[in-house]
Motif scaffolding. Structure first.
Motif, PDB file in Angstrom:
ATOM      1  N   ILE A   1      -2.241   4.880 -10.434  1.00 23.20           N
ATOM      2  CA  ILE A   1      -1.708   4.344  -9.182  1.00 23.20           C
ATOM      3  C   ILE A   1      -2.568   3.182  -8.691  1.00 23.20           C
ATOM      4  O   ILE A   1      -2.056   2.139  -8.280  1.00 23.20           O
ATOM      5  CB  ILE A   1      -1.582   5.466  -8.130  1.00 23.20           C
ATOM      6  CG1 ILE A   1      -0.493   6.442  -8.573  1.00 23.20           C
ATOM      7  CG2 ILE A   1      -1.271   4.896  -6.740  1.00 23.20           C
ATOM      8  CD1 ILE A   1      -0.354   7.678  -7.718  1.00 23.20           C
ATOM      9  N   LEU A   2      -3.889   3.342  -8.795  1.00 26.33           N
ATOM     10  CA  LEU A   2      -4.773   2.243  -8.409  1.00 26.33           C
ATOM     11  C   LEU A   2      -4.530   1.025  -9.294  1.00 26.33           C
ATOM     12  O   LEU A   2      -4.455  -0.107  -8.814  1.00 26.33           O
ATOM     13  CB  LEU A   2      -6.235   2.673  -8.517  1.00 26.33           C
ATOM     14  CG  LEU A   2      -6.726   3.695  -7.498  1.00 26.33           C
ATOM     15  CD1 LEU A   2      -8.141   4.142  -7.846  1.00 26.33           C
ATOM     16  CD2 LEU A   2      -6.686   3.114  -6.091  1.00 26.33           C
TER      17      LEU A   2
ATOM     18  N   GLN B   1      -2.753   6.225  -1.303  1.00 23.57           N
ATOM     19  CA  GLN B   1      -1.605   6.490  -2.172  1.00 23.57           C
ATOM     20  C   GLN B   1      -2.038   7.171  -3.463  1.00 23.57           C
ATOM     21  O   GLN B   1      -1.334   8.028  -3.989  1.00 23.57           O
ATOM     22  CB  GLN B   1      -0.884   5.172  -2.519  1.00 23.57           C
ATOM     23  CG  GLN B   1      -0.089   4.588  -1.363  1.00 23.57           C
ATOM     24  CD  GLN B   1       0.424   3.189  -1.660  1.00 23.57           C
ATOM     25  OE1 GLN B   1      -0.237   2.402  -2.336  1.00 23.57           O
ATOM     26  NE2 GLN B   1       1.598   2.862  -1.153  1.00 23.57           N
TER      27      GLN B   1
ATOM     28  N   LEU C   1       4.950   1.824  -4.280  1.00 23.44           N
ATOM     29  CA  LEU C   1       3.619   1.594  -3.708  1.00 23.44           C
ATOM     30  C   LEU C   1       3.626   0.448  -2.706  1.00 23.44           C
ATOM     31  O   LEU C   1       2.731   0.325  -1.876  1.00 23.44           O
ATOM     32  CB  LEU C   1       2.600   1.306  -4.820  1.00 23.44           C
ATOM     33  CG  LEU C   1       2.298   2.473  -5.777  1.00 23.44           C
ATOM     34  CD1 LEU C   1       1.399   2.018  -6.908  1.00 23.44           C
ATOM     35  CD2 LEU C   1       1.677   3.638  -5.029  1.00 23.44           C
TER      36      LEU C   1
ATOM     37  N   LEU D   1      -1.962  -0.008 -10.638  1.00 26.68           N
ATOM     38  CA  LEU D   1      -0.710  -0.693 -10.329  1.00 26.68           C
ATOM     39  C   LEU D   1      -0.755  -1.356  -8.947  1.00 26.68           C
ATOM     40  O   LEU D   1       0.231  -1.903  -8.486  1.00 26.68           O
ATOM     41  CB  LEU D   1       0.460   0.292 -10.383  1.00 26.68           C
ATOM     42  CG  LEU D   1       0.835   0.828 -11.770  1.00 26.68           C
ATOM     43  CD1 LEU D   1       1.832   1.972 -11.647  1.00 26.68           C
ATOM     44  CD2 LEU D   1       1.415  -0.271 -12.642  1.00 26.68           C
ATOM     45  N   GLY D   2      -1.914  -1.272  -8.289  1.00 24.32           N
ATOM     46  CA  GLY D   2      -2.044  -1.927  -6.992  1.00 24.32           C
ATOM     47  C   GLY D   2      -1.840  -0.998  -5.818  1.00 24.32           C
ATOM     48  O   GLY D   2      -1.594  -1.453  -4.703  1.00 24.32           O
ATOM     49  N   GLY D   3      -1.938   0.321  -6.046  1.00 26.32           N
ATOM     50  CA  GLY D   3      -1.813   1.278  -4.947  1.00 26.32           C
ATOM     51  C   GLY D   3      -3.096   1.356  -4.130  1.00 26.32           C
ATOM     52  O   GLY D   3      -4.162   0.965  -4.598  1.00 26.32           O
ATOM     53  N   THR D   4      -2.987   1.865  -2.902  1.00 28.65           N
ATOM     54  CA  THR D   4      -4.165   2.038  -2.058  1.00 28.65           C
ATOM     55  C   THR D   4      -4.858   3.352  -2.438  1.00 28.65           C
ATOM     56  O   THR D   4      -4.252   4.217  -3.066  1.00 28.65           O
ATOM     57  CB  THR D   4      -3.763   2.140  -0.574  1.00 28.65           C
ATOM     58  OG1 THR D   4      -2.904   3.285  -0.435  1.00 28.65           O
ATOM     59  CG2 THR D   4      -3.024   0.912  -0.107  1.00 28.65           C
TER      60      THR D   4
ATOM     61  N   ASN E   1       5.715  -4.888 -12.105  1.00 23.39           N
ATOM     62  CA  ASN E   1       4.812  -5.536 -11.138  1.00 23.39           C
ATOM     63  C   ASN E   1       4.814  -7.050 -11.304  1.00 23.39           C
ATOM     64  O   ASN E   1       4.226  -7.762 -10.498  1.00 23.39           O
ATOM     65  CB  ASN E   1       3.384  -5.005 -11.290  1.00 23.39           C
ATOM     66  CG  ASN E   1       2.986  -4.101 -10.143  1.00 23.39           C
ATOM     67  OD1 ASN E   1       3.643  -4.084  -9.103  1.00 23.39           O
ATOM     68  ND2 ASN E   1       1.901  -3.373 -10.306  1.00 23.39           N
TER      69      ASN E   1
ATOM     70  N   ARG F   1      -5.171  -6.266  -8.975  1.00 27.40           N
ATOM     71  CA  ARG F   1      -4.531  -5.303  -9.872  1.00 27.40           C
ATOM     72  C   ARG F   1      -3.054  -5.605 -10.110  1.00 27.40           C
ATOM     73  O   ARG F   1      -2.503  -5.255 -11.146  1.00 27.40           O
ATOM     74  CB  ARG F   1      -4.707  -3.882  -9.317  1.00 27.40           C
ATOM     75  CG  ARG F   1      -6.153  -3.436  -9.453  1.00 27.40           C
ATOM     76  CD  ARG F   1      -6.462  -2.208  -8.655  1.00 27.40           C
ATOM     77  NE  ARG F   1      -7.908  -1.974  -8.662  1.00 27.40           N
ATOM     78  CZ  ARG F   1      -8.525  -1.124  -7.846  1.00 27.40           C
ATOM     79  NH1 ARG F   1      -7.834  -0.438  -6.974  1.00 27.40           N
ATOM     80  NH2 ARG F   1      -9.823  -0.985  -7.916  1.00 27.40           N
ATOM     81  N   ARG F   2      -2.419  -6.254  -9.142  1.00 28.86           N
ATOM     82  CA  ARG F   2      -1.016  -6.640  -9.357  1.00 28.86           C
ATOM     83  C   ARG F   2      -0.937  -7.917 -10.178  1.00 28.86           C
ATOM     84  O   ARG F   2      -0.053  -8.068 -11.008  1.00 28.86           O
ATOM     85  CB  ARG F   2      -0.315  -6.838  -8.018  1.00 28.86           C
ATOM     86  CG  ARG F   2      -0.057  -5.502  -7.373  1.00 28.86           C
ATOM     87  CD  ARG F   2       0.875  -5.563  -6.189  1.00 28.86           C
ATOM     88  NE  ARG F   2       0.970  -4.224  -5.644  1.00 28.86           N
ATOM     89  CZ  ARG F   2       0.708  -3.910  -4.387  1.00 28.86           C
ATOM     90  NH1 ARG F   2       0.371  -4.857  -3.530  1.00 28.86           N
ATOM     91  NH2 ARG F   2       0.803  -2.669  -3.983  1.00 28.86           N
TER      92      ARG F   2
ATOM     93  N   MET G   1      -6.363  -4.824  -4.533  1.00 30.00           N
ATOM     94  CA  MET G   1      -4.944  -4.582  -4.747  1.00 30.00           C
ATOM     95  C   MET G   1      -4.235  -5.810  -5.307  1.00 30.00           C
ATOM     96  O   MET G   1      -3.390  -5.689  -6.188  1.00 30.00           O
ATOM     97  CB  MET G   1      -4.289  -4.121  -3.459  1.00 30.00           C
ATOM     98  CG  MET G   1      -4.519  -2.633  -3.205  1.00 30.00           C
ATOM     99  SD  MET G   1      -4.623  -2.253  -1.483  1.00 30.00           S
ATOM    100  CE  MET G   1      -2.936  -2.488  -1.003  1.00 30.00           C
TER     101      MET G   1
END
Ligand SMILES: Nc1ncnc2c1ncn2[C@@H]1O[C@H](COP(=O)(O)OP(=O)(O)O)[C@@H](O)[C@H]1O
Ligand SMILES: [Mg+2]
Lengths: 249, 252
Positions: B154-155, B163, A114, B157-160, A161, A87-88, A84
């Motif tokens: 969604i992944l 999510q 999110l 963008l840093g989603g779990t 982001n 990805r950010r 995570m």
């Protein structure tokens, strides 16, 4: 290739790939790619379609993992960081501008949502303005936008982001020339004022020429040439010569 | 009914066979297999039940319920090959539902704690739970595959993982429960439930039969909801790698 010299002359590389391979069902898509994306620069990633450019960006964003080799982000192995946070930190604007169900505002709010935050109306309007979209579109169904409008929403969404590294996959392909220019200006400004490292896939060689400070040429899953314009123009590789045809000047 | 009269009902097997043959439906084999299996299975169950009811022993009752659960797992797991560990996930789901429903039924003395009641009700609960599980798995894997783009977005963008497939998960839970709810809305109007008809034929008081049927209706509503929710929350994570990447799903 001049891996060794650029390694010493640019000690900080936002992204470094070391012998990275990827494949699906015994078909190789990325073949032993070693190279780097210099910090704070705009790298134009070019090559014929099917060369593996999109796959390479997904590897850098952590959406897929190499079957061999290592990827380093600011010197740290990607596998040692949480997916995570990778990805950010390494944001991506995906090629086909996928939209989640809902309005344009829902889509813009997604990166914040999110993380359990919300996007204020003022922020939403400012974000739309940034990519040259009228705020009247905010309440529209995101899936009913035109290709070009979707691309702009998609760019704006990823920008929220606040990534330090930005991967852009053919983000102006459906835009008219004036919109394309606006987006190019926006990205160049982001790169200059916020020192964001950019990797920009484009099939438009003139665009690559305009925005690129560093270049990657991929053919058939391999990185065939890497460096500045002179390096690419002087390439010995037949495929690279044929592909570039002296357009980079 | 004598075995002789029962054999006359084979007419109802010949009709579909004949239709399948004339219309080239290609269902002859499946029809014969279905008829044979139901005959053998039901006769076997009849004898087993007679034995268990006569003995009225807790161990036999539990074994019988366990057998039902194992058979249900066996049946449903083929549909869920895409989900890692589906076998034990189904097992846990059925066991939890069985324990919960029996605790309420027996704990509140809603039904007497006899083999007759426990086994019949368990059969309905587990059987329904199995159908729900299959509906849920089919829908869920199809939803995830169709909306792959959105999940990947969604992944990216840093989603779990949760999510990234939450919408598909909720949609599948909802969709798998709809048939149960819908069929219960028209119960008694369009069709008399099989169990109630059976009781009435066997000479039970219709009002008693209705009371018992209502219990079953409510029980199955609860079963439907619990099956999809439990299975959903047990399964979604196994569609992702440990690096939170959505895996390819082989939808049959
Ligand atoms: N998930 C996948 N499964 C099978 N083949 C894939 C997959 N992703 C990409 N490919 C194949 O890998 C090659 C490179 O694809 P891609 O990275 O999209 O190339 P580019 O972006 O340079 O056009 C193509 O031949 C494509 O068909
Ligand atoms: Mg591509």
């Amino acid at each position: 290739m001049n891996l060794e010299t650029s390694n010493t002359s640019t000690p900080s590389c936002a992204l470094v790939l070391d012998c990275v391979s990827y494949g699906v069902n015994h078909t190789d898509i990325i073949k032993k790619v070693s190279g780097q994306f210099p910090t704070g620069k705009i790298t134009a990633l070019i090559g014929p379609s099917g060369a593996g450019k999109t796959t390479l960006l997904k590897l850098c964003n952590g959406l897929i993992s190499p079957i061999e080799g290592e990827i380093y982000i600011d010197g740290k192995r990607i596998e040692e960081q949480s997916p995570m946070s990778v990805r950010r930190h390494v944001g991506i604007v995906l090629q086909n501008s996928p939209m989640v169900q809902g309005t344009v505002q829902d889509n813009l709010a997604l990166p914040l949502q999110l993380r359990g935050k919300t996007l204020s109306d003022e922020q939403a309007i400012a974000t739309m303005d940034r990519v040259g979209l009228p705020s009247s579109l905010l309440t529209r169904d995101a899936r009913e936008l035109s290709g070009g409008q979707k691309q702009k929403v998609s760019i704006a969404r990823t920008l929220l982001n606040q990534s330090k590294i930005l991967l852009l996959d053919e983000i102006t392909a459906s835009l008219d020339p004036s919109s394309r220019q606006e987006i190019e200006d926006l990205i160049v400004k982001l790169n200059e004022t916020e020192k964001i490292t950019i990797v920009w896939i484009t099939h438009n060689l003139e665009q690559a020429n305009r925005i690129g400070e560093y270049f990657w040429v991929m053919v058939d899953g391999e990185l065939r040439e890497e460096g500045n314009k002179e390096d690419v123009n002087a390439s010995e590789d037949e495929d690279v010569k044929r592909f570039v045809k002296g357009v980079l000047s | 009914m004598s075995w002789m009269t029962l054999s006359l009902t084979l007419i109802f097997v010949f009709i579909p066979l004949l239709l399948s043959k004339t219309l080239n439906l290609g269902l002859e084999r499946d029809t014969i297999v279905a008829a044979l299996r139901s005959t053998v299975q039901l006769i076997a169950v009849g004898f087993v039940l007679k034995f268990v009811f006569d003995s009225e022993h807790a161990v036999f009752i539990m074994l019988m319920v366990l057998l039902m659960i194992v058979a249900a797992v066996q049946n449903a797991r083929h549909k869920g090959k895409a989900i890692k560990g589906i076998t034990w996930k189904l097992f846990v789901t059925f066991v939890v539902i069985e324990v919960l429903t029996q605790t309420v039924l027996l704990g509140l003395h809603i039904v007497p704690a006899t083999a007759q009641y426990i086994i019949s009700l368990s059969g309905m609960v587990i059987g329904n739970s199995m159908v729900l599980a299959i509906l849920f798995i089919n829908r869920f894997t199809a939803e995830v595959e169709t909306h792959r783009d959105e999940s990947e977005l969604i992944l990216s963008l840093g989603g779990t993982p949760k999510q990234s497939i939450n919408r598909q998960l909720m949609k599948s839970i909802q969709a798998s429960m709809i048939p149960t709810i819908e069929s219960q809305k028209t119960i008694g109007l369009v069709q008399l439930p099989g169990m109630m008809s059976g009781q009435i034929i066997a000479g039970a008081d219709p009002v008693q039969a209705v009371q018992f049927q209502l219990l079953v209706v409510f029980l199955l509503l609860s079963t439907a909801a619990m099956t999809s929710v439990l299975l959903g929350f047990l399964s979604y994570r196994s569609l992702f790698t440990e690096r939170m990447q959505l895996m390819k799903i082989d939808v049959e």
